[in-house]
Design a protein around this motif. Structure first.
Motif, PDB file in Angstrom:
ATOM      1  N   PHE A  98       0.835  -1.213   0.000  1.00  0.00           N
ATOM      2  CA  PHE A  98       0.000   0.000   0.000  1.00  0.00           C
ATOM      3  C   PHE A  98       0.860   1.249   0.000  1.00  0.00           C
ATOM      4  CE2 PHE A  98      -2.340  -3.393   2.145  1.00  0.00           C
ATOM      5  CZ  PHE A  98      -3.513  -3.428   1.406  1.00  0.00           C
ATOM      6  N   ALA A  99       1.925   1.239   0.824  1.00  0.00           N
ATOM      7  CA  ALA A  99       2.777   2.419   0.950  1.00  0.00           C
ATOM      8  C   ALA A  99       3.497   2.747  -0.365  1.00  0.00           C
ATOM      9  CB  ALA A  99       3.801   2.207   2.063  1.00  0.00           C
ATOM     10  N   GLU A 100       3.892   1.710  -1.108  1.00  0.00           N
ATOM     11  CA  GLU A 100       4.627   1.910  -2.350  1.00  0.00           C
ATOM     12  C   GLU A 100       3.716   1.910  -3.580  1.00  0.00           C
ATOM     13  OE1 GLU A 100       7.726  -0.982  -2.476  1.00  0.00           O
ATOM     14  OE2 GLU A 100       8.597  -0.352  -0.550  1.00  0.00           O
ATOM     15  N   GLY A 101       2.433   1.685  -3.361  1.00  0.00           N
ATOM     16  CA  GLY A 101       1.487   1.713  -4.467  1.00  0.00           C
ATOM     17  C   GLY A 101       1.514   0.492  -5.365  1.00  0.00           C
ATOM     18  N   THR A 102       2.203  -0.546  -4.957  1.00  0.00           N
ATOM     19  CA  THR A 102       2.290  -1.754  -5.785  1.00  0.00           C
ATOM     20  C   THR A 102       1.046  -2.628  -5.680  1.00  0.00           C
ATOM     21  OG1 THR A 102       3.473  -2.870  -3.976  1.00  0.00           O
ATOM     22  CG2 THR A 102       4.812  -1.846  -5.700  1.00  0.00           C
ATOM     23  N   SER A 104      -1.895  -1.968  -6.516  1.00  0.00           N
ATOM     24  CA  SER A 104      -2.733  -1.871  -7.715  1.00  0.00           C
ATOM     25  C   SER A 104      -2.311  -2.874  -8.778  1.00  0.00           C
ATOM     26  CB  SER A 104      -2.675  -0.453  -8.286  1.00  0.00           C
ATOM     27  OG  SER A 104      -1.342  -0.093  -8.608  1.00  0.00           O
ATOM     28  N   GLY A 105      -1.022  -3.196  -8.827  1.00  0.00           N
ATOM     29  CA  GLY A 105      -0.542  -4.157  -9.802  1.00  0.00           C
ATOM     30  C   GLY A 105      -1.022  -5.567  -9.536  1.00  0.00           C
ATOM     31  N   LEU A 106      -1.399  -5.852  -8.298  1.00  0.00           N
ATOM     32  CA  LEU A 106      -1.865  -7.195  -7.945  1.00  0.00           C
ATOM     33  C   LEU A 106      -3.187  -7.532  -8.619  1.00  0.00           C
ATOM     34  CD1 LEU A 106      -1.066  -7.210  -4.111  1.00  0.00           C
ATOM     35  CD2 LEU A 106       0.332  -8.086  -5.986  1.00  0.00           C
ATOM     36  N   PHE A 107      -3.954  -6.499  -8.972  1.00  0.00           N
ATOM     37  CA  PHE A 107      -5.248  -6.735  -9.610  1.00  0.00           C
ATOM     38  C   PHE A 107      -5.094  -7.276 -11.032  1.00  0.00           C
ATOM     39  CE2 PHE A 107      -6.311  -4.032  -6.109  1.00  0.00           C
ATOM     40  CZ  PHE A 107      -7.629  -4.317  -5.790  1.00  0.00           C
ATOM     41  N   ALA A 108      -3.898  -7.081 -11.610  1.00  0.00           N
ATOM     42  CA  ALA A 108      -3.673  -7.540 -12.979  1.00  0.00           C
ATOM     43  C   ALA A 108      -3.053  -8.936 -13.036  1.00  0.00           C
ATOM     44  CB  ALA A 108      -2.768  -6.560 -13.713  1.00  0.00           C
ATOM     45  N   LEU A 109      -2.706  -9.488 -11.879  1.00  0.00           N
ATOM     46  CA  LEU A 109      -2.059 -10.799 -11.845  1.00  0.00           C
ATOM     47  C   LEU A 109      -3.080 -11.921 -11.980  1.00  0.00           C
ATOM     48  CD1 LEU A 109       0.479 -10.303  -8.896  1.00  0.00           C
ATOM     49  CD2 LEU A 109       0.951 -10.201 -11.343  1.00  0.00           C
ATOM     50  N   GLY A 183      -5.573  -0.610   7.599  1.00  0.00           N
ATOM     51  CA  GLY A 183      -5.030   0.750   7.657  1.00  0.00           C
ATOM     52  C   GLY A 183      -4.301   1.166   6.410  1.00  0.00           C
ATOM     53  N   ARG A 184      -4.155   0.229   5.453  1.00  0.00           N
ATOM     54  CA  ARG A 184      -3.515   0.517   4.169  1.00  0.00           C
ATOM     55  C   ARG A 184      -2.102   1.087   4.318  1.00  0.00           C
ATOM     56  NH1 ARG A 184      -7.613  -1.946   3.273  1.00  0.00           N
ATOM     57  NH2 ARG A 184      -9.070  -1.595   1.551  1.00  0.00           N
ATOM     58  N   GLY A 185      -1.282   0.449   5.156  1.00  0.00           N
ATOM     59  CA  GLY A 185       0.081   0.933   5.283  1.00  0.00           C
ATOM     60  C   GLY A 185       0.859   0.256   6.394  1.00  0.00           C
ATOM     61  N   LEU A 186       2.138   0.638   6.540  1.00  0.00           N
ATOM     62  CA  LEU A 186       3.017   0.055   7.542  1.00  0.00           C
ATOM     63  C   LEU A 186       2.676   0.508   8.954  1.00  0.00           C
ATOM     64  CD1 LEU A 186       4.764   0.279   4.766  1.00  0.00           C
ATOM     65  CD2 LEU A 186       6.713  -0.122   6.263  1.00  0.00           C
ATOM     66  N   LEU A 187       2.419   1.805   9.124  1.00  0.00           N
ATOM     67  CA  LEU A 187       2.244   2.356  10.472  1.00  0.00           C
ATOM     68  C   LEU A 187       1.091   1.724  11.247  1.00  0.00           C
ATOM     69  CD1 LEU A 187       3.058   6.151   9.960  1.00  0.00           C
ATOM     70  CD2 LEU A 187       4.503   4.333  10.874  1.00  0.00           C
ATOM     71  N   PRO A 188      -0.074   1.482  10.637  1.00  0.00           N
ATOM     72  CA  PRO A 188      -1.140   0.815  11.385  1.00  0.00           C
ATOM     73  C   PRO A 188      -0.723  -0.578  11.882  1.00  0.00           C
ATOM     74  CG  PRO A 188      -2.040   1.860   9.442  1.00  0.00           C
ATOM     75  CD  PRO A 188      -0.554   1.923   9.307  1.00  0.00           C
ATOM     76  N   GLY A 189       0.060  -1.278  11.066  1.00  0.00           N
ATOM     77  CA  GLY A 189       0.531  -2.593  11.478  1.00  0.00           C
ATOM     78  C   GLY A 189       1.500  -2.505  12.639  1.00  0.00           C
ATOM     79  N   ILE A 190       2.436  -1.567  12.551  1.00  0.00           N
ATOM     80  CA  ILE A 190       3.402  -1.388  13.639  1.00  0.00           C
ATOM     81  C   ILE A 190       2.693  -0.940  14.915  1.00  0.00           C
ATOM     82  CG2 ILE A 190       5.380  -0.019  14.408  1.00  0.00           C
ATOM     83  CD1 ILE A 190       6.290   0.073  11.486  1.00  0.00           C
ATOM     84  N   ALA A 191       1.714  -0.055  14.775  1.00  0.00           N
ATOM     85  CA  ALA A 191       0.944   0.406  15.936  1.00  0.00           C
ATOM     86  C   ALA A 191       0.210  -0.758  16.580  1.00  0.00           C
ATOM     87  CB  ALA A 191      -0.040   1.486  15.510  1.00  0.00           C
ATOM     88  N   ALA A 192      -0.308  -1.673  15.758  1.00  0.00           N
ATOM     89  CA  ALA A 192      -1.010  -2.843  16.291  1.00  0.00           C
ATOM     90  C   ALA A 192      -0.055  -3.725  17.086  1.00  0.00           C
ATOM     91  CB  ALA A 192      -1.633  -3.640  15.155  1.00  0.00           C
ATOM     92  N   ALA A 193       1.182  -3.871  16.602  1.00  0.00           N
ATOM     93  CA  ALA A 193       2.173  -4.684  17.310  1.00  0.00           C
ATOM     94  C   ALA A 193       2.515  -4.067  18.660  1.00  0.00           C
ATOM     95  CB  ALA A 193       3.436  -4.828  16.463  1.00  0.00           C
ATOM     96  N   SER A 251      -9.114 -10.287  -0.289  1.00  0.00           N
ATOM     97  CA  SER A 251      -9.970 -10.737  -1.402  1.00  0.00           C
ATOM     98  C   SER A 251     -11.000  -9.690  -1.767  1.00  0.00           C
ATOM     99  CB  SER A 251     -10.664 -12.047  -1.011  1.00  0.00           C
ATOM    100  OG  SER A 251     -11.621 -11.844   0.028  1.00  0.00           O
ATOM    101  N   ARG A 252     -11.258  -8.726  -0.846  1.00  0.00           N
ATOM    102  CA  ARG A 252     -12.260  -7.681  -1.096  1.00  0.00           C
ATOM    103  C   ARG A 252     -11.632  -6.314  -1.365  1.00  0.00           C
ATOM    104  NH1 ARG A 252     -17.417  -8.688   2.934  1.00  0.00           N
ATOM    105  NH2 ARG A 252     -17.827 -10.858   2.298  1.00  0.00           N
ATOM    106  N   LEU A 253     -10.340  -6.285  -1.579  1.00  0.00           N
ATOM    107  CA  LEU A 253      -9.673  -5.017  -1.858  1.00  0.00           C
ATOM    108  C   LEU A 253     -10.247  -4.370  -3.116  1.00  0.00           C
ATOM    109  CD1 LEU A 253      -5.888  -5.735  -1.168  1.00  0.00           C
ATOM    110  CD2 LEU A 253      -7.411  -4.281   0.167  1.00  0.00           C
ATOM    111  N   GLN A 254     -10.305  -3.065  -3.097  1.00  0.00           N
ATOM    112  CA  GLN A 254     -10.752  -2.309  -4.268  1.00  0.00           C
ATOM    113  C   GLN A 254      -9.723  -1.249  -4.593  1.00  0.00           C
ATOM    114  OE1 GLN A 254     -14.803  -0.880  -3.964  1.00  0.00           O
ATOM    115  NE2 GLN A 254     -15.453  -2.657  -2.793  1.00  0.00           N
ATOM    116  N   LEU A 255      -9.612  -0.907  -5.855  1.00  0.00           N
ATOM    117  CA  LEU A 255      -8.594   0.047  -6.284  1.00  0.00           C
ATOM    118  C   LEU A 255      -8.845   1.459  -5.773  1.00  0.00           C
ATOM    119  CD1 LEU A 255      -7.958  -1.031  -9.980  1.00  0.00           C
ATOM    120  CD2 LEU A 255      -6.337  -1.131  -8.087  1.00  0.00           C
TER     121      LEU A 255
END
Length: 257
Positions: A98-102, A104-109, A183-193, A251-255
């Motif tokens: 999410f942080a690097e914007g990659t 979106s590319g997963l939707f094309a795989l 949270g769409r990013g690193l910080l929410p994950g780190i905060a959860a830890a 599985s429910r991610l949206q662009l």
């Protein structure tokens, strides 16, 4: 081999290569393995020298000697540092998409996003197990170098509990993947830890830590008699439930969000 298995194998191969090439993973490995070992040896030596602050911090462990104190101090440190270290690495593995914007590319795989996350979690679990082996090996070498002699059966059991605690710490970090997804990013994950570690400490102080799956492994590693099998059996539910929730979210991610 079915198409689903082939897709998972392909995704896992990619995620393993990412883990092997990542500076974050390498740094996390060093900090967990060497960091915990250095702190363990330093605190054990300080207790041996009679440092009052360290003795007070270690409590009953300060009266132990040799391998018993080494494994006990390692378990005490790993209980908090292990979960935090694993959580940061998993937050990177998931949140970077999410942080690097990659993402979106997963939707094309041709591989489903659910399968991609399953591969990430599998690679993370394998890395966690490798870290557990490395940490116990380095601790064993440090113990021998400190002159503790060859460990006996009971002392080997203490080291085995440290190994199990490290593996448990990796499994208990899985909710970070769900938090990083929501949270769409690193910080929410780190905060959860960080939040999970804090709650675990509060539960232990409150006297209910044995029934809190995040705190139970550390308590068991230090004093096996304080945690029952039923309480320890609750631990796998944390990675199972949170892993399924994270895969459902992927599985429910949206662009657009």
């Amino acid at each position: 081999m079915s198409a689903g298995s082939e897709n998972f194998a392909a995704a896992l191969s990619v995620e393993v290569r990412k883990f092997l090439a990542s500076r974050v993973v390498r740094t996390g490995t060093v900090l967990i393995v060497l960091g915990i070992t250095v702190l363990t040896v330093s605190m054990s030596a300080a207790a041996e020298a009679g440092n009052e602050r360290v003795v007070a911090q270690l409590g009953g462990l300060a009266d132990e000697e040799g391998w018993t104190r080494l494994s006990g101090v390692a378990a005490q440190i790993t209980g908090a540092a292990g979960l935090l270290g694993f959580g940061v690495v998993l937050a990177w593995a998931v949140g970077r998409e999410f942080a690097e914007g990659t993402v979106s590319g997963l939707f094309a795989l041709p591989v489903s996003r659910r399968t991609v996350l399953a591969a990430k979690l599998t690679a993370f679990a394998a890395w966690s197990a490798a870290v557990a082996v490395a940490l116990v090996t380095v601790l064993a070498v440090a113990g021998l170098a400190a002159g503790n002699g060859t460990p006996e059966a009971e002392e080997l059991a203490g080291l085995a509990r440290v190994f199990a605690l490290v593996v448990f710490s990796g499994l208990l970090a899985v909710p970070v993947a769900w938090a990083a997804t929501l949270g769409r990013g690193l910080l929410p994950g780190i905060a959860a830890a960080i939040g999970t570690v804090a709650v675990a400490q509060v539960m232990v102080v409150a006297g209910t830590g044995a029934w809190f799956p995040v705190a139970a492994p550390a308590m068991w590693a230090l004093e096996p008699a304080t945690v029952s099998r039923a309480q320890l059996a609750l631990v796998p539910l944390v990675p199972l439930v949170s892993g399924l929730l994270a895969m459902r979210a992927w599985s429910r991610l949206q662009l657009d969000r």
